[in-house]
Enzyme design. Structure first.
Site, PDB file in Angstrom:
ATOM      1  N   GLY A  43       0.759  -1.247   0.000  1.00 49.89           N
ATOM      2  CA  GLY A  43       0.000   0.000   0.000  1.00 49.89           C
ATOM      3  C   GLY A  43       0.794   1.305   0.000  1.00 49.89           C
ATOM      4  O   GLY A  43       0.336   2.298  -0.530  1.00 49.89           O
ATOM      5  N   GLU A  98       4.243   4.045   5.962  1.00 52.11           N
ATOM      6  CA  GLU A  98       3.039   3.213   5.893  1.00 52.11           C
ATOM      7  C   GLU A  98       1.929   4.005   5.192  1.00 52.11           C
ATOM      8  O   GLU A  98       1.945   5.243   5.192  1.00 52.11           O
ATOM      9  CB  GLU A  98       2.687   2.856   7.353  1.00 52.11           C
ATOM     10  CG  GLU A  98       1.641   1.869   7.645  1.00 52.11           C
ATOM     11  CD  GLU A  98       1.612   0.589   6.848  1.00 52.11           C
ATOM     12  OE1 GLU A  98       1.501   0.662   5.623  1.00 52.11           O
ATOM     13  OE2 GLU A  98       1.615  -0.482   7.466  1.00 52.11           O
ATOM     14  N   ASP A  99       1.001   3.313   4.577  1.00 57.93           N
ATOM     15  CA  ASP A  99      -0.119   4.032   3.947  1.00 57.93           C
ATOM     16  C   ASP A  99      -1.215   4.323   4.959  1.00 57.93           C
ATOM     17  O   ASP A  99      -1.779   5.414   4.973  1.00 57.93           O
ATOM     18  CB  ASP A  99      -0.666   3.283   2.719  1.00 57.93           C
ATOM     19  CG  ASP A  99      -1.073   1.855   3.034  1.00 57.93           C
ATOM     20  OD1 ASP A  99      -0.617   1.319   4.066  1.00 57.93           O
ATOM     21  OD2 ASP A  99      -1.847   1.263   2.268  1.00 57.93           O
ATOM     22  N   ASP A 102      -4.574   1.405  11.029  1.00 54.31           N
ATOM     23  CA  ASP A 102      -5.980   1.135  11.294  1.00 54.31           C
ATOM     24  C   ASP A 102      -6.089   0.587  12.729  1.00 54.31           C
ATOM     25  O   ASP A 102      -6.054   1.356  13.684  1.00 54.31           O
ATOM     26  CB  ASP A 102      -6.442   0.138  10.218  1.00 54.31           C
ATOM     27  CG  ASP A 102      -7.934  -0.124  10.217  1.00 54.31           C
ATOM     28  OD1 ASP A 102      -8.622   0.261  11.173  1.00 54.31           O
ATOM     29  OD2 ASP A 102      -8.428  -0.736   9.256  1.00 54.31           O
ATOM     30  N   LYS A 130      -6.386   6.103  10.874  1.00 54.21           N
ATOM     31  CA  LYS A 130      -7.790   5.830  11.193  1.00 54.21           C
ATOM     32  C   LYS A 130      -7.868   5.509  12.697  1.00 54.21           C
ATOM     33  O   LYS A 130      -8.078   4.366  13.108  1.00 54.21           O
ATOM     34  CB  LYS A 130      -8.272   4.637  10.348  1.00 54.21           C
ATOM     35  CG  LYS A 130      -9.773   4.594  10.156  1.00 54.21           C
ATOM     36  CD  LYS A 130     -10.209   3.275   9.550  1.00 54.21           C
ATOM     37  CE  LYS A 130     -10.340   3.321   8.054  1.00 54.21           C
ATOM     38  NZ  LYS A 130     -10.895   2.035   7.515  1.00 54.21           N
ATOM     39  N   PHE A 151     -14.182   2.727   4.583  1.00 50.45           N
ATOM     40  CA  PHE A 151     -13.239   1.940   3.790  1.00 50.45           C
ATOM     41  C   PHE A 151     -12.712   2.773   2.635  1.00 50.45           C
ATOM     42  O   PHE A 151     -13.454   3.114   1.724  1.00 50.45           O
ATOM     43  CB  PHE A 151     -13.874   0.644   3.296  1.00 50.45           C
ATOM     44  CG  PHE A 151     -12.833  -0.331   2.838  1.00 50.45           C
ATOM     45  CD1 PHE A 151     -12.134  -1.090   3.767  1.00 50.45           C
ATOM     46  CD2 PHE A 151     -12.507  -0.445   1.505  1.00 50.45           C
ATOM     47  CE1 PHE A 151     -11.126  -1.958   3.355  1.00 50.45           C
ATOM     48  CE2 PHE A 151     -11.498  -1.310   1.087  1.00 50.45           C
ATOM     49  CZ  PHE A 151     -10.813  -2.077   2.020  1.00 50.45           C
ATOM     50  N   VAL A 152     -11.424   3.115   2.701  1.00 50.73           N
ATOM     51  CA  VAL A 152     -10.852   3.996   1.678  1.00 50.73           C
ATOM     52  C   VAL A 152      -9.920   3.247   0.718  1.00 50.73           C
ATOM     53  O   VAL A 152      -9.261   2.283   1.103  1.00 50.73           O
ATOM     54  CB  VAL A 152     -10.104   5.203   2.305  1.00 50.73           C
ATOM     55  CG1 VAL A 152     -11.051   6.099   3.063  1.00 50.73           C
ATOM     56  CG2 VAL A 152      -8.969   4.744   3.214  1.00 50.73           C
ATOM     57  N   ASP A 158      -5.829  -0.489  -1.666  1.00 52.09           N
ATOM     58  CA  ASP A 158      -6.633  -1.368  -2.517  1.00 52.09           C
ATOM     59  C   ASP A 158      -7.873  -1.921  -1.827  1.00 52.09           C
ATOM     60  O   ASP A 158      -8.021  -1.862  -0.611  1.00 52.09           O
ATOM     61  CB  ASP A 158      -5.790  -2.572  -2.938  1.00 52.09           C
ATOM     62  CG  ASP A 158      -5.614  -3.577  -1.786  1.00 52.09           C
ATOM     63  OD1 ASP A 158      -5.220  -3.148  -0.675  1.00 52.09           O
ATOM     64  OD2 ASP A 158      -5.899  -4.769  -1.973  1.00 52.09           O
ATOM     65  N   ARG A 164      -5.641   0.663  -6.577  1.00 57.53           N
ATOM     66  CA  ARG A 164      -4.382   1.246  -6.094  1.00 57.53           C
ATOM     67  C   ARG A 164      -3.933   2.401  -6.973  1.00 57.53           C
ATOM     68  O   ARG A 164      -3.260   3.314  -6.517  1.00 57.53           O
ATOM     69  CB  ARG A 164      -3.264   0.191  -6.071  1.00 57.53           C
ATOM     70  CG  ARG A 164      -3.455  -0.908  -5.031  1.00 57.53           C
ATOM     71  CD  ARG A 164      -2.142  -1.648  -4.822  1.00 57.53           C
ATOM     72  NE  ARG A 164      -2.297  -2.941  -4.179  1.00 57.53           N
ATOM     73  CZ  ARG A 164      -2.282  -3.133  -2.860  1.00 57.53           C
ATOM     74  NH1 ARG A 164      -2.150  -2.113  -2.046  1.00 57.53           N
ATOM     75  NH2 ARG A 164      -2.403  -4.335  -2.352  1.00 57.53           N
TER      76      ARG A 164
HETATM   77  C1  PRP Z   1      -2.911  -2.504   5.232  1.00 55.43           C
HETATM   78  C2  PRP Z   1      -2.013  -1.289   5.406  1.00 55.43           C
HETATM   79  C3  PRP Z   1      -1.332  -1.541   6.710  1.00 55.43           C
HETATM   80  C4  PRP Z   1      -2.319  -2.360   7.496  1.00 55.43           C
HETATM   81  C5  PRP Z   1      -2.977  -1.491   8.519  1.00 55.43           C
HETATM   82  O1  PRP Z   1      -2.187  -3.514   4.612  1.00 55.43           O
HETATM   83  O2  PRP Z   1      -1.104  -1.163   4.352  1.00 55.43           O
HETATM   84  O3  PRP Z   1      -0.121  -2.245   6.534  1.00 55.43           O
HETATM   85  O4  PRP Z   1      -3.278  -2.851   6.559  1.00 55.43           O
HETATM   86  O5  PRP Z   1      -3.926  -2.181   9.261  1.00 55.43           O
HETATM   87  P1  PRP Z   1      -3.861  -2.441  10.837  1.00 55.43           P
HETATM   88  O6  PRP Z   1      -3.454  -1.151  11.494  1.00 55.43           O
HETATM   89  O7  PRP Z   1      -5.267  -2.831  11.166  1.00 55.43           O
HETATM   90  O8  PRP Z   1      -2.894  -3.549  11.077  1.00 55.43           O
HETATM   91  P2  PRP Z   1      -2.809  -4.746   3.813  1.00 55.43           P
HETATM   92  O9  PRP Z   1      -2.668  -5.980   4.616  1.00 55.43           O
HETATM   93  O10 PRP Z   1      -4.164  -4.373   3.300  1.00 55.43           O
HETATM   94  O11 PRP Z   1      -1.788  -4.947   2.613  1.00 55.43           O
HETATM   95  P3  PRP Z   1      -1.362  -3.999   1.398  1.00 55.43           P
HETATM   96  O12 PRP Z   1      -0.576  -2.839   1.988  1.00 55.43           O
HETATM   97  O13 PRP Z   1      -0.519  -4.875   0.564  1.00 55.43           O
HETATM   98  O14 PRP Z   1      -2.609  -3.525   0.695  1.00 55.43           O
END
Ligand code: PRP
Length: 178
Positions: A43, A98-99, A102, A130, A151-152, A158, A164
């Site tokens: 991400g 990080e993106d 959550d 978030k 949900f963004v 993605d 993405r």
């Molecule tokens: C997403 C995002 C963070 C994580 C955050 O990754 O990039 O790494 O979730 O969530 P949390 O705070 O609840 O742990 P994802 O697993 O969707 O993978 P991606 O980055 O490859 O899309």
């Protein structure tokens, strides 16, 4: 793709402006240092690429691939390292890119792991925070935007690997994932 978006949260222009400010701040804070930016795939790749261009000091970059969602919109609480760093972080000033933070489970697991490798410093820079969804506290040093519990997608983020490449961040219509 755009027809699946309910509302645009941050336009391309707004993201660019915010990243310029973040880049300046990071450049000041790390002046005289040689930080290692650790990009959490997948991400954060777009954020990293744009942020790097706004950071005016020497730095190096490495990548880590983590999976926590396994194709769902909810975190499973299980963090899997799919690709580890190639670089030693011992004695380095490490900034995690990080993106989105959550529940915080991913950043909690990643920071706990990286701390065992004895970096000189370890900080987190996330584009989106978030906060409302946090299950575990995470110390975020830099963030782009705080966002509501929606949900963004877009700008690297993605849903089932789609969206993405949208240049903005938008809220996905419920009917897509319900
Ligand atoms: C997403 C995002 C963070 C994580 C955050 O990754 O990039 O790494 O979730 O969530 P949390 O705070 O609840 O742990 P994802 O697993 O969707 O993978 P991606 O980055 O490859 O899309």
């Amino acid at each position: 793709m755009e027809k699946d978006i309910k509302e645009i949260l941050f336009t391309e222009e707004e993201i660019k402006k915010r990243i310029e400010i973040l880049g300046k701040k990071i450049s000041e804070d790390y002046k005289g240092k040689f930080p290692l930016f650790v990009c959490i795939l997948r991400g954060a790749f777009m954020f990293l690429a744009d942020l790097l261009r706004e950071v005016q000091i020497p730095l190096s970059v490495d990548f880590m691939a983590i999976s926590s969602y396994g194709g769902n919109t909810e975190s499973t609480g299980q963090v899997k390292i799919l690709k580890d760093l190639d670089t030693s972080i011992k004695g380095r000033d490490v900034l995690i890119i990080e993106d989105i933070v959550d529940t915080g489970l991913t950043m909690d697991a990643v920071t706990r792991l990286l701390r065992t490798r004895k970096p000189k410093s370890l900080k987190i820079c996330t584009l989106l925070d978030k906060e409302e969804r946090r299950k575990i506290p995470v110390n975020i040093s830099y963030y782009g935007f705080k966002i509501p519990n929606k949900f963004v997608v877009g700008y690297g983020l993605d849903y089932k690997e789609k969206y993405r490449n949208l240049p903005f961040i938008g809220i996905l219509k419920e009917k897509i994932y319900m």
